[in-house]
Scaffold this motif. Sequence first.
Motif, PDB file in Angstrom:
ATOM      1  N   ASP A 240      -3.521  11.229   3.078  1.00 47.83           N
ATOM      2  CA  ASP A 240      -2.642  10.307   2.351  1.00 47.83           C
ATOM      3  C   ASP A 240      -2.986   8.891   2.802  1.00 47.83           C
ATOM      4  OD1 ASP A 240      -0.670   8.948   1.039  1.00 47.83           O
ATOM      5  OD2 ASP A 240       0.999  10.146   1.786  1.00 47.83           O
ATOM      6  N   ASN A 241      -4.115   8.404   2.334  1.00 46.05           N
ATOM      7  CA  ASN A 241      -4.594   7.110   2.804  1.00 46.05           C
ATOM      8  C   ASN A 241      -5.265   6.319   1.687  1.00 46.05           C
ATOM      9  OD1 ASN A 241      -6.924   8.563   2.452  1.00 46.05           O
ATOM     10  ND2 ASN A 241      -7.674   8.305   4.541  1.00 46.05           N
ATOM     11  N   LEU A 242      -5.604   5.088   2.031  1.00 49.22           N
ATOM     12  CA  LEU A 242      -6.289   4.189   1.110  1.00 49.22           C
ATOM     13  C   LEU A 242      -7.513   3.648   1.837  1.00 49.22           C
ATOM     14  CD1 LEU A 242      -5.811   3.065  -1.763  1.00 49.22           C
ATOM     15  CD2 LEU A 242      -4.610   1.132  -0.729  1.00 49.22           C
TER      16      LEU A 242
ATOM     17  N   GLN B 177       0.866  -1.171   0.000  1.00 44.87           N
ATOM     18  CA  GLN B 177       0.000   0.000   0.000  1.00 44.87           C
ATOM     19  C   GLN B 177       0.911   1.232   0.000  1.00 44.87           C
ATOM     20  OE1 GLN B 177      -3.690  -0.209   2.450  1.00 44.87           O
ATOM     21  NE2 GLN B 177      -2.830  -2.107   3.286  1.00 44.87           N
ATOM     22  N   PHE B 178       0.888   1.957  -1.105  1.00 48.43           N
ATOM     23  CA  PHE B 178       1.825   3.062  -1.287  1.00 48.43           C
ATOM     24  C   PHE B 178       1.245   4.373  -0.756  1.00 48.43           C
ATOM     25  CE2 PHE B 178       3.240  -0.250  -3.982  1.00 48.43           C
ATOM     26  CZ  PHE B 178       4.598  -0.071  -4.201  1.00 48.43           C
ATOM     27  N   VAL B 179       0.817   4.329   0.495  1.00 45.81           N
ATOM     28  CA  VAL B 179       0.246   5.501   1.159  1.00 45.81           C
ATOM     29  C   VAL B 179       0.768   5.563   2.589  1.00 45.81           C
ATOM     30  CG1 VAL B 179      -1.869   5.607  -0.232  1.00 45.81           C
ATOM     31  CG2 VAL B 179      -1.789   4.142   1.817  1.00 45.81           C
ATOM     32  N   LYS B 180       0.624   6.729   3.190  1.00 40.49           N
ATOM     33  CA  LYS B 180       1.053   6.894   4.575  1.00 40.49           C
ATOM     34  C   LYS B 180       0.160   6.104   5.518  1.00 40.49           C
ATOM     35  CE  LYS B 180       1.708  10.414   8.161  1.00 40.49           C
ATOM     36  NZ  LYS B 180       1.612  11.865   8.477  1.00 40.49           N
ATOM     37  N   ASP B 181      -1.156   6.166   5.273  1.00 34.72           N
ATOM     38  CA  ASP B 181      -2.118   5.479   6.133  1.00 34.72           C
ATOM     39  C   ASP B 181      -2.852   4.405   5.340  1.00 34.72           C
ATOM     40  OD1 ASP B 181      -1.590   7.221   8.344  1.00 34.72           O
ATOM     41  OD2 ASP B 181      -2.809   8.754   7.350  1.00 34.72           O
ATOM     42  N   PRO B 182      -2.508   3.126   5.524  1.00 29.72           N
ATOM     43  CA  PRO B 182      -3.145   2.038   4.774  1.00 29.72           C
ATOM     44  C   PRO B 182      -4.583   1.801   5.219  1.00 29.72           C
ATOM     45  CG  PRO B 182      -1.641   1.155   6.421  1.00 29.72           C
ATOM     46  CD  PRO B 182      -1.448   2.642   6.430  1.00 29.72           C
ATOM     47  N   VAL B 183      -5.254   0.880   4.578  1.00 31.24           N
ATOM     48  CA  VAL B 183      -6.635   0.544   4.926  1.00 31.24           C
ATOM     49  C   VAL B 183      -6.698   0.157   6.403  1.00 31.24           C
ATOM     50  CG1 VAL B 183      -8.543  -1.051   4.505  1.00 31.24           C
ATOM     51  CG2 VAL B 183      -7.156  -0.251   2.583  1.00 31.24           C
ATOM     52  N   PRO B 184      -7.629   0.730   7.172  1.00 34.77           N
ATOM     53  CA  PRO B 184      -7.736   0.431   8.612  1.00 34.77           C
ATOM     54  C   PRO B 184      -7.895  -1.067   8.868  1.00 34.77           C
ATOM     55  CG  PRO B 184      -9.097   2.308   8.052  1.00 34.77           C
ATOM     56  CD  PRO B 184      -8.620   1.738   6.748  1.00 34.77           C
TER      57      PRO B 184
ATOM     58  N   ALA C  23      -7.180   1.201  -7.538  1.00 34.90           N
ATOM     59  CA  ALA C  23      -7.619   1.799  -6.280  1.00 34.90           C
ATOM     60  C   ALA C  23      -6.614   2.843  -5.799  1.00 34.90           C
ATOM     61  CB  ALA C  23      -7.810   0.714  -5.214  1.00 34.90           C
ATOM     62  N   HIS C  24      -5.355   2.568  -6.017  1.00 39.87           N
ATOM     63  CA  HIS C  24      -4.334   3.573  -5.674  1.00 39.87           C
ATOM     64  C   HIS C  24      -4.519   4.827  -6.528  1.00 39.87           C
ATOM     65  CE1 HIS C  24      -2.177   0.415  -3.445  1.00 39.87           C
ATOM     66  NE2 HIS C  24      -1.432   1.386  -2.932  1.00 39.87           N
ATOM     67  N   ARG C  25      -4.817   4.639  -7.784  1.00 37.35           N
ATOM     68  CA  ARG C  25      -5.032   5.789  -8.661  1.00 37.35           C
ATOM     69  C   ARG C  25      -6.190   6.647  -8.144  1.00 37.35           C
ATOM     70  NH1 ARG C  25      -4.959   7.457 -14.141  1.00 37.35           N
ATOM     71  NH2 ARG C  25      -5.699   9.604 -14.051  1.00 37.35           N
ATOM     72  N   VAL C  26      -7.281   5.964  -7.754  1.00 35.84           N
ATOM     73  CA  VAL C  26      -8.437   6.677  -7.204  1.00 35.84           C
ATOM     74  C   VAL C  26      -8.049   7.418  -5.927  1.00 35.84           C
ATOM     75  CG1 VAL C  26     -10.716   6.382  -6.142  1.00 35.84           C
ATOM     76  CG2 VAL C  26     -10.145   5.128  -8.236  1.00 35.84           C
ATOM     77  N   ALA C  27      -7.284   6.751  -5.064  1.00 33.99           N
ATOM     78  CA  ALA C  27      -6.876   7.363  -3.796  1.00 33.99           C
ATOM     79  C   ALA C  27      -5.976   8.569  -4.039  1.00 33.99           C
ATOM     80  CB  ALA C  27      -6.160   6.327  -2.928  1.00 33.99           C
ATOM     81  N   PHE C  28      -5.072   8.449  -5.002  1.00 34.32           N
ATOM     82  CA  PHE C  28      -4.174   9.561  -5.293  1.00 34.32           C
ATOM     83  C   PHE C  28      -4.948  10.756  -5.848  1.00 34.32           C
ATOM     84  CE2 PHE C  28      -0.242   6.632  -6.145  1.00 34.32           C
ATOM     85  CZ  PHE C  28      -0.288   6.238  -4.804  1.00 34.32           C
TER      86      PHE C  28
END
Length: 435
Positions: free
Chosen positions: A378-380, A326-333, A362-367
């Motif tokens: 900065d999360n997913l 997960q290429f975000v600071k805060d991953p899926v809870p 999903a990463h594209r959507v999150a970004f």
Amino acid sequence: MRSSSIIDPADLNPYGQNILMDHLKIRTPAEMLELMTVIPQLPKLVESIPWHIRLHWVMFIRKLYLPPIQAEPVATTADLMLRQGYSYRNPAEPRTWAQLAGYRTLTKLKAAPATAAVLTGDSGTGKTELLDQSFGLYPQVIEHESYPGIIGSHKQVVYLSVNVPAGGRSHDLARALGIQWDLVTQGTRFARFIDLKNPKGEQMLDEWTLIARAHALGILHLDEVQNLFHIPPVKERKKIRAPGQPGPILHISDDETLKWLLTFMNIWSIPLFFSGTPDGIGALTNRLSTMSRISTMGYFSTERFDSIDPKSYFRRIFFKQLLKLQFVKDPVPLEDIDKLARLVIDRTAGIQRLIIALWIAAHRVAFDRARASRSKVDNLLIQDFDNAANTYLKLLQPCVKALLSNTPDARSRYEDLVPRDDDFWALFWNRIETL
């Protein structure tokens, strides 16, 4: 009598002296699986990487390969096929060269049985990747500085993988075999196949096989065998059928190709591994009269993920590894992990290729959401996966529903439940990657 506690070194090499196997190490199942595993690594301090650069890191998820449950038996089977085939073609033995000589010599090698295996599964479940990883345990081409019966160096081709061309005609298959041969050997032996005005498939296949035998081809992998058959038109595939009624019948495109396959297995003594979708494998086995002809070394299948049970392969291995990517600071809870597992299966039907596509989308959507937000989010989130399925993977959702329904009627309405077409996936990944 020799003590049972002492192992004769010769017993650790069942094949004796055979130059064809000098560079092919016999590996343990654990070694095979370790070498087949590919896990992309996250960069350090992901949150410090700009969005447009981070997206390119995300694309490396496509390289992820985790050997499925079927990996060990498939890799072991390929290994056994390769070595057993070579054991009957030792170039140090005069009889090997005697039976390889002549343009149209189809004499079967002494005591060499027909050897073949089958790998089937729905498109996108990882058939090709599994065999690519299995064959990748060996060098594809070995350059021998000296070789029995030959002055100078000689190339040995250990394995060759070729997609059966659409239409399944013998001359198209011969061209594909020739092009791939020249590619891996870095030669031009079959360059003229490309421009033949009046190609004669049978002669081309015979010529190719002569060269393959002379260069000790260890195993031939024919992928997408469904291309050997005519796919019924869309109108026919969409007809509503009574429960239990079979789907459209596939017809062989070129009987000359089928004849060559039978000769290849029964006479030429080069192991053959088939792979393709269930309809194509089913049609092939029907035309070859008996299943034993093409599965002497095993019949295997790649399966869709269908369980989110914590003990399932999907949860223990595949999904667990994806959660690390997960290429975000805060991953899926953590409290949403079970819901995410269910959503992934429901929106991809457990097809590995689609799961990877969904994960990246999903990463594209999150970004995009993060860039549009005025906060420093900065999360997913689970919603990102759902939105990705409804946008980037929207075209595939009818196919997914057909798979999840698990009914022959729904499945038969699609030529290929998950498109394998290169143009489709090229456009898909370009769309994902372009900001």
